[in-house]
Design a protein around this motif. Structure first.
Motif, PDB file in Angstrom:
ATOM      1  N   GLU A 189       0.755  -1.058  -0.055  1.00  0.00           N
ATOM      2  CA  GLU A 189      -0.112  -0.070   0.014  1.00  0.00           C
ATOM      3  C   GLU A 189       0.955   1.366  -0.115  1.00  0.00           C
ATOM      4  OE1 GLU A 189      -0.129  -2.413   2.345  1.00  0.00           O
ATOM      5  OE2 GLU A 189      -1.890  -2.915   2.978  1.00  0.00           O
ATOM      6  N   VAL A 190       0.159   2.550   0.007  1.00  0.00           N
ATOM      7  CA  VAL A 190       1.064   3.875   0.014  1.00  0.00           C
ATOM      8  C   VAL A 190       1.612   3.621   1.443  1.00  0.00           C
ATOM      9  CG1 VAL A 190       0.601   6.040  -0.102  1.00  0.00           C
ATOM     10  CG2 VAL A 190      -0.584   4.715  -1.773  1.00  0.00           C
ATOM     11  N   GLY A 191       2.953   4.190   1.372  1.00  0.00           N
ATOM     12  CA  GLY A 191       3.628   4.410   2.332  1.00  0.00           C
ATOM     13  C   GLY A 191       4.633   3.156   2.760  1.00  0.00           C
ATOM     14  N   ARG A 192       4.266   1.858   2.054  1.00  0.00           N
ATOM     15  CA  ARG A 192       5.142   0.657   2.286  1.00  0.00           C
ATOM     16  C   ARG A 192       6.412   1.070   1.257  1.00  0.00           C
ATOM     17  NH1 ARG A 192       3.521  -2.699   6.446  1.00  0.00           N
ATOM     18  NH2 ARG A 192       1.222  -3.130   6.118  1.00  0.00           N
ATOM     19  N   PRO A 193       7.364   0.368   1.692  1.00  0.00           N
ATOM     20  CA  PRO A 193       8.722   0.431   0.668  1.00  0.00           C
ATOM     21  C   PRO A 193       8.516   0.182  -0.705  1.00  0.00           C
ATOM     22  CG  PRO A 193       9.115  -1.041   2.756  1.00  0.00           C
ATOM     23  CD  PRO A 193       7.599  -0.754   2.785  1.00  0.00           C
ATOM     24  N   GLN A 194       7.683  -0.868  -1.047  1.00  0.00           N
ATOM     25  CA  GLN A 194       7.427  -1.159  -2.531  1.00  0.00           C
ATOM     26  C   GLN A 194       5.904  -1.234  -2.837  1.00  0.00           C
ATOM     27  OE1 GLN A 194       9.159  -5.070  -2.796  1.00  0.00           O
ATOM     28  NE2 GLN A 194      11.025  -4.102  -4.123  1.00  0.00           N
ATOM     29  N   PRO A 195       5.358   0.121  -2.949  1.00  0.00           N
ATOM     30  CA  PRO A 195       3.868   0.378  -3.064  1.00  0.00           C
ATOM     31  C   PRO A 195       3.606   0.081  -4.579  1.00  0.00           C
ATOM     32  CG  PRO A 195       5.159   2.503  -3.060  1.00  0.00           C
ATOM     33  CD  PRO A 195       6.137   1.529  -2.743  1.00  0.00           C
ATOM     34  N   TYR A 196       2.297  -0.598  -4.620  1.00  0.00           N
ATOM     35  CA  TYR A 196       1.747  -0.920  -6.012  1.00  0.00           C
ATOM     36  C   TYR A 196       0.709   0.284  -6.333  1.00  0.00           C
ATOM     37  CZ  TYR A 196       3.500  -5.835  -5.730  1.00  0.00           C
ATOM     38  OH  TYR A 196       4.276  -6.990  -5.701  1.00  0.00           O
ATOM     39  N   LEU A 197       0.643   1.355  -5.447  1.00  0.00           N
ATOM     40  CA  LEU A 197      -0.080   2.436  -5.694  1.00  0.00           C
ATOM     41  C   LEU A 197       0.844   3.539  -5.672  1.00  0.00           C
ATOM     42  CD1 LEU A 197      -3.323   2.150  -3.601  1.00  0.00           C
ATOM     43  CD2 LEU A 197      -3.116   2.212  -6.062  1.00  0.00           C
ATOM     44  N   ASN A 198       0.837   4.568  -6.743  1.00  0.00           N
ATOM     45  CA  ASN A 198       1.507   5.705  -6.652  1.00  0.00           C
ATOM     46  C   ASN A 198       1.078   6.571  -5.579  1.00  0.00           C
ATOM     47  OD1 ASN A 198       3.175   6.024  -9.107  1.00  0.00           O
ATOM     48  ND2 ASN A 198       1.157   5.530  -9.936  1.00  0.00           N
ATOM     49  N   GLY A 199       2.086   7.206  -4.587  1.00  0.00           N
ATOM     50  CA  GLY A 199       1.676   8.017  -3.769  1.00  0.00           C
ATOM     51  C   GLY A 199       1.549   9.461  -4.469  1.00  0.00           C
ATOM     52  N   LEU A 200       1.668  10.305  -3.819  1.00  0.00           N
ATOM     53  CA  LEU A 200       1.303  11.812  -3.918  1.00  0.00           C
ATOM     54  C   LEU A 200       2.471  12.384  -5.025  1.00  0.00           C
ATOM     55  CD1 LEU A 200      -0.629  14.603  -3.678  1.00  0.00           C
ATOM     56  CD2 LEU A 200       0.967  15.113  -2.057  1.00  0.00           C
ATOM     57  N   HIS A 201       2.080  12.747  -6.135  1.00  0.00           N
ATOM     58  CA  HIS A 201       3.001  13.198  -7.263  1.00  0.00           C
ATOM     59  C   HIS A 201       2.416  14.730  -7.572  1.00  0.00           C
ATOM     60  CE1 HIS A 201       5.330   9.820  -8.535  1.00  0.00           C
ATOM     61  NE2 HIS A 201       4.288   9.113  -8.061  1.00  0.00           N
ATOM     62  N   MET A 202       3.200  15.518  -7.410  1.00  0.00           N
ATOM     63  CA  MET A 202       3.152  17.295  -7.608  1.00  0.00           C
ATOM     64  C   MET A 202       3.767  17.519  -8.800  1.00  0.00           C
ATOM     65  SD  MET A 202       0.955  18.339  -5.219  1.00  0.00           S
ATOM     66  CE  MET A 202       1.429  19.987  -5.397  1.00  0.00           C
ATOM     67  N   ASP A 203       2.846  18.157  -9.717  1.00  0.00           N
ATOM     68  CA  ASP A 203       3.514  18.886 -10.917  1.00  0.00           C
ATOM     69  C   ASP A 203       4.015  20.264 -10.389  1.00  0.00           C
ATOM     70  OD1 ASP A 203       3.166  16.945 -12.796  1.00  0.00           O
ATOM     71  OD2 ASP A 203       1.171  17.673 -13.539  1.00  0.00           O
ATOM     72  N   MET A 204       5.425  20.558 -10.066  1.00  0.00           N
ATOM     73  CA  MET A 204       5.868  21.694  -9.312  1.00  0.00           C
ATOM     74  C   MET A 204       5.562  22.994 -10.116  1.00  0.00           C
ATOM     75  SD  MET A 204       6.329  20.243  -6.591  1.00  0.00           S
ATOM     76  CE  MET A 204       6.880  21.679  -5.929  1.00  0.00           C
ATOM     77  N   GLU A 205       5.697  22.694 -11.217  1.00  0.00           N
ATOM     78  CA  GLU A 205       5.568  24.122 -12.380  1.00  0.00           C
ATOM     79  C   GLU A 205       4.243  24.571 -12.576  1.00  0.00           C
ATOM     80  OE1 GLU A 205       6.751  23.154 -16.467  1.00  0.00           O
ATOM     81  OE2 GLU A 205       8.796  22.475 -15.763  1.00  0.00           O
ATOM     82  N   GLU A 206       3.235  23.686 -12.276  1.00  0.00           N
ATOM     83  CA  GLU A 206       1.928  24.182 -12.280  1.00  0.00           C
ATOM     84  C   GLU A 206       1.204  24.020 -10.866  1.00  0.00           C
ATOM     85  OE1 GLU A 206      -0.384  21.974 -14.986  1.00  0.00           O
ATOM     86  OE2 GLU A 206       0.967  22.092 -16.670  1.00  0.00           O
ATOM     87  N   LEU A 207       1.928  23.697  -9.899  1.00  0.00           N
ATOM     88  CA  LEU A 207       1.692  23.380  -8.498  1.00  0.00           C
ATOM     89  C   LEU A 207       0.184  22.550  -8.414  1.00  0.00           C
ATOM     90  CD1 LEU A 207       2.728  26.965  -7.041  1.00  0.00           C
ATOM     91  CD2 LEU A 207       3.953  24.708  -6.839  1.00  0.00           C
ATOM     92  N   ARG A 208       0.215  21.487  -9.089  1.00  0.00           N
ATOM     93  CA  ARG A 208      -1.008  20.643  -8.974  1.00  0.00           C
ATOM     94  C   ARG A 208      -0.885  19.240  -8.946  1.00  0.00           C
ATOM     95  NH1 ARG A 208      -2.471  17.986 -13.545  1.00  0.00           N
ATOM     96  NH2 ARG A 208      -1.517  18.744 -15.283  1.00  0.00           N
ATOM     97  N   VAL A 209      -1.770  18.529  -8.311  1.00  0.00           N
ATOM     98  CA  VAL A 209      -1.608  17.146  -8.014  1.00  0.00           C
ATOM     99  C   VAL A 209      -1.501  16.421  -9.464  1.00  0.00           C
ATOM    100  CG1 VAL A 209      -2.626  15.185  -6.851  1.00  0.00           C
ATOM    101  CG2 VAL A 209      -2.475  17.283  -5.812  1.00  0.00           C
ATOM    102  N   ASN A 210      -0.459  15.572  -9.580  1.00  0.00           N
ATOM    103  CA  ASN A 210      -0.486  15.027 -10.960  1.00  0.00           C
ATOM    104  C   ASN A 210      -1.617  13.637 -10.855  1.00  0.00           C
ATOM    105  OD1 ASN A 210       0.459  12.659 -12.503  1.00  0.00           O
ATOM    106  ND2 ASN A 210       1.880  14.126 -13.244  1.00  0.00           N
ATOM    107  N   ALA A 211      -2.253  13.616 -11.919  1.00  0.00           N
ATOM    108  CA  ALA A 211      -3.486  12.671 -11.783  1.00  0.00           C
ATOM    109  C   ALA A 211      -2.919  11.180 -11.787  1.00  0.00           C
ATOM    110  CB  ALA A 211      -4.012  12.669 -13.594  1.00  0.00           C
ATOM    111  N   ARG A 212      -1.741  10.829 -11.845  1.00  0.00           N
ATOM    112  CA  ARG A 212      -1.424   9.417 -11.436  1.00  0.00           C
ATOM    113  C   ARG A 212      -1.297   9.004 -10.137  1.00  0.00           C
ATOM    114  NH1 ARG A 212       3.856  10.922 -13.435  1.00  0.00           N
ATOM    115  NH2 ARG A 212       5.318  10.874 -12.189  1.00  0.00           N
TER     116      ARG A 212
END
Length: 360
Positions: free
Chosen positions: A301-324
């Protein structure tokens, strides 16, 4: 003048010879029957009949003139007999690995984020479908948008026709507003209860999903009455017993989000089970099946060493959460593919009522 005694003697001699002749014929016939019975187990008599009368000669094949037989298809045979059509939302389209693809999978995939790393192409590689594979899942799809379409494209549900033998989809997460809910949880102030405060609103949306999900299944059955429809649930995003904050989500937030996922899965799963019971009760062809993926990512799960779900990804240029963010990784989609292929092999847990005529 001849003596009458001599005439009588001649008559008796003639009778005697006739009787002897009849006895000889009877004895020969009896011997013939005994010989035939003795040779029958050895197959000699049929061979003689074949040689002398040209009757009963074996041709090496099944008897001629047999009637066609009705044969019940196995779950795999049903699934493979026509086309595989993949519908659904971002968990089916491949949102979590979309940006890793240099070329979108097919027309419109750049808007729907259909990726080759989704489970759909992997399922298509495992099984050979007589009618090929059609992939139309679209990121962001709701049950309503299955009917109305997205980005000016044809509605997903219209892609299903009588030739479909297998339909897969994941749907319901966007009806529950999961993306907005998660965003509100992440964007909240650290000490705020804004995340769990959404519970009543989310519960109401999930309950309304029952009616919408039933409508989707009814339409799919009308369009593809002989198909197997496999609905994939969502994985638990966080560990069963979280111990630390992740992406500004407290332990309480994570438990609540896990609970929302469980409620969503249970709601969709119950609608699917009820629908399939109705099909079975009327001995209808096809099926509606549910794959519960809630525990599928346990240990990853998210927070585990090898997650099968992406955690939080930010597009820093646009300052928004990436859809993945919070969508499956490549490993996650491969695990999804394994769940679907196992379900294809296992079937709905009851005999299929799909048949075909086998010609002798």
């Amino acid at each position: 003048m001849e003596s009458p005694f001599r005439g009588e003697a001649a008559l008796q001699e003639s009778r005697r010879r006739t009787i002897v002749h009849i006895v000889h014929i009877a004895a020969a016939a009896a011997a013939g029957v005994a010989l035939a019975l003795a040779l029958l187990p050895l197959g000699v008599y049929p061979k003689l009949a074949c040689a002398l009368l040209d009757a009963g000669c074996p041709d090496g094949g099944p008897p001629r003139g047999g009637l066609p037989q009705v044969v019940r298809l196995t779950p795999v045979q049903v699934a493979q007999s026509g086309a595989y059509v993949a519908l659904g939302d971002s968990f089916s389209s491949g949102e979590g690995v979309y940006e890793l693809d240099k070329q979108p999978l097919n027309d419109g995939a750049d808007r729907c984020h259909r990726a080759t790393g989704s489970y759909v192409p992997l399922v298509a590689q495992t099984y050979r479908f007589a009618g090929g594979t059609a992939f139309y899942a679209c990121s962001g799809a709701t049950t309503g948008q299955l009917f109305s379409g997205q980005w000016g494209h044809r509605p997903q549900i219209t892609r299903v026709g009588p030739a479909a033998s297998l339909v897969t989809l994941s749907i319901g997460g966007n009806d529950a507003g999961f993306t907005k809910v998660l965003t509100a949880c992440i964007a909240k102030l650290p000490w705020s209860s804004a995340c769990v405060d959404q519970d009543a609103a989310v519960a109401g949306r999930i309950e309304r999903l029952r009616t919408d999900m039933s409508k989707v299944l009814r339409e799919l059955r009308v369009r593809a009455p002989h198909a197997r429809i496999v609905v994939l649930g969502y994985p638990r995003p966080f560990p069963r017993d979280p111990v630390a904050s992740v992406d500004n989500l407290t332990v309480e937030d994570q438990r609540w989000l896990n609970g929302v996922t469980r409620r969503l899965n249970d709601t969709v799963g119950s609608v699917v089970a009820e629908f399939d019971r109705a099909i079975a009760a009327f001995e209808g062809p096809g099926s509606v099946e549910y794959v519960d993926a809630y525990e599928a990512f346990t240990g990853h799960e998210v927070g585990r060493p090898q997650p099968y779900l992406n955690g939080l990804h930010m597009d820093m240029e646009e300052l928004r959460v990436n859809a993945r963010s919070y969508h499956p990784t490549g490993d996650g989609y491969r695990l999804f593919a394994g769940l679907i292929t196992k379900q294809i092999a296992a079937g709905p847990g009851r005999p299929m009522n799909n048949f075909h005529l086998a010609t002798p």
